[in-house]
Design an enzyme around this catalytic site. Sequence first.
Site, short mmCIF file in Angstrom:
data_model
loop_
_atom_site.label_atom_id
_atom_site.label_comp_id
_atom_site.label_asym_id
_atom_site.label_seq_id
_atom_site.Cartn_x
_atom_site.Cartn_y
_atom_site.Cartn_z
N TYR A 30 122.85 17.47 15.13
CA TYR A 30 122.61 18.03 13.81
C TYR A 30 121.74 17.11 12.96
CZ TYR A 30 126.57 21.02 15.04
OH TYR A 30 127.41 21.91 15.67
N LYS A 37 114.08 11.96 5.35
CA LYS A 37 113.90 10.83 6.28
C LYS A 37 114.35 11.22 7.69
CE LYS A 37 114.22 7.00 2.98
NZ LYS A 37 114.96 5.77 2.59
N ARG A 90 120.45 25.96 12.06
CA ARG A 90 121.77 26.52 11.77
C ARG A 90 121.85 26.91 10.31
NH1 ARG A 90 127.89 24.09 12.76
NH2 ARG A 90 127.31 22.59 11.14
N GLU A 155 135.17 29.32 15.49
CA GLU A 155 135.79 28.22 14.74
C GLU A 155 137.15 28.55 14.13
OE1 GLU A 155 133.00 25.77 12.42
OE2 GLU A 155 131.50 27.33 12.72
N ASP A 191 136.97 22.93 12.15
CA ASP A 191 137.40 24.11 11.39
C ASP A 191 138.55 24.82 12.09
OD1 ASP A 191 135.56 24.87 8.94
OD2 ASP A 191 134.25 23.98 10.44
N ILE A 257 126.99 14.07 16.31
CA ILE A 257 126.73 13.95 14.88
C ILE A 257 125.96 12.68 14.54
CG2 ILE A 257 128.64 15.40 14.12
CD1 ILE A 257 130.33 12.88 13.80
N HIS A 258 125.62 11.88 15.57
CA HIS A 258 124.86 10.65 15.32
C HIS A 258 123.96 10.39 16.53
CE1 HIS A 258 124.01 6.36 14.60
NE2 HIS A 258 124.25 6.64 13.33
N ASP A 305 129.05 32.87 47.79
CA ASP A 305 129.04 34.11 47.01
C ASP A 305 128.23 33.88 45.74
OD1 ASP A 305 130.66 32.44 45.56
OD2 ASP A 305 132.48 33.64 45.78
#
Length: 324
Positions: A30, A37, A90, A155, A191, A257-258, A305
């Site tokens: 994200y 920046k 998003r 969520e 969430d 997230i980082h 299969d």
Amino acid sequence: MLPKTIIRHISQFAGVRDAAKYVPRRALLYVPASNQKMLDKVPMMQADSVVLELEDGVALTAKADARVRAAAALDKLPYHTLACQELGLRVNSVSSGLLEDDIIAVSKAEKLPQAFMIPKVDCPEDLVTIYNIFREHYGDERITNTNTRLVIWIESARALLDMPRIVSSTLNLHKQAGFFKLDAVVFGSDDFCADIGATRSSHGTETLFARQKFVTCCKAFQLQAIDSVYIDIKDLDGLRRQSAEGWQWGFTGKQVIHPSQVSVVQEQFLPPKDRIEWAQELVHAYSEHEALGKGAFQFRGQMIDRPLLLQALNIIQLVERVQN
């Protein structure tokens, strides 16, 4: 690298129509669109999927500014030279009341994102609203002539229990509308925990049932399943453990997230060498049996299969896209 003709042939057998357009999503990173920046660093970000964020990562007071910056970024960023495999956007959820404002703003950009990503989809009726809003502000001609994919978030407890109907309705809406094919589903663990009153932990036992039900439903519809966020950005060992667990369960990738989490996650969601060799040899064996007009066959003691061929195809496409 296997010939494309073999990939297409096996894809047809496995029921996969868009094999040539497979998008790997080992790490989904994200980037708050309110942070210029961070936006300026997007071209160098090597997460498979980089997501321009208008939802939870943006304060309510910064939403309007984030929309303007996101629209500008869509037109400015050179998609073909980005380090990532996919540039997504998003927007806010239907329930937030902010979705239409998001679409009005970003539709002013000449370019669409490579994926529109919709959080907090709680029921099939949400999808009808979403498709109607996109059609109203983009226009049928503009959105039906695009390869933009759709990614949705599950969520809440209600959404998890109703997930088969939500996914089925989304796939049917795509067939009717002719745009935004559903390609992946993301599990919003924070969430979800808030919704059921659970306490988040580093081991994730509170979401064990939910994650396993979630990935099972995704794979029943041949969709990518993106696992929950690991919230302690300093605990890379814990992130590595949970990523390895997710891959073993069948998840396609994981939210991050980082930027420091990206390489750890993407390494764990890349199949090991022996698994890659298994997939390549299986595809070759299938191709040889088809050329001889033979039907079912055994490979390494297993009857081959459709599900096994699909597993092999996913591995080969992932590796080829990452290597390229």
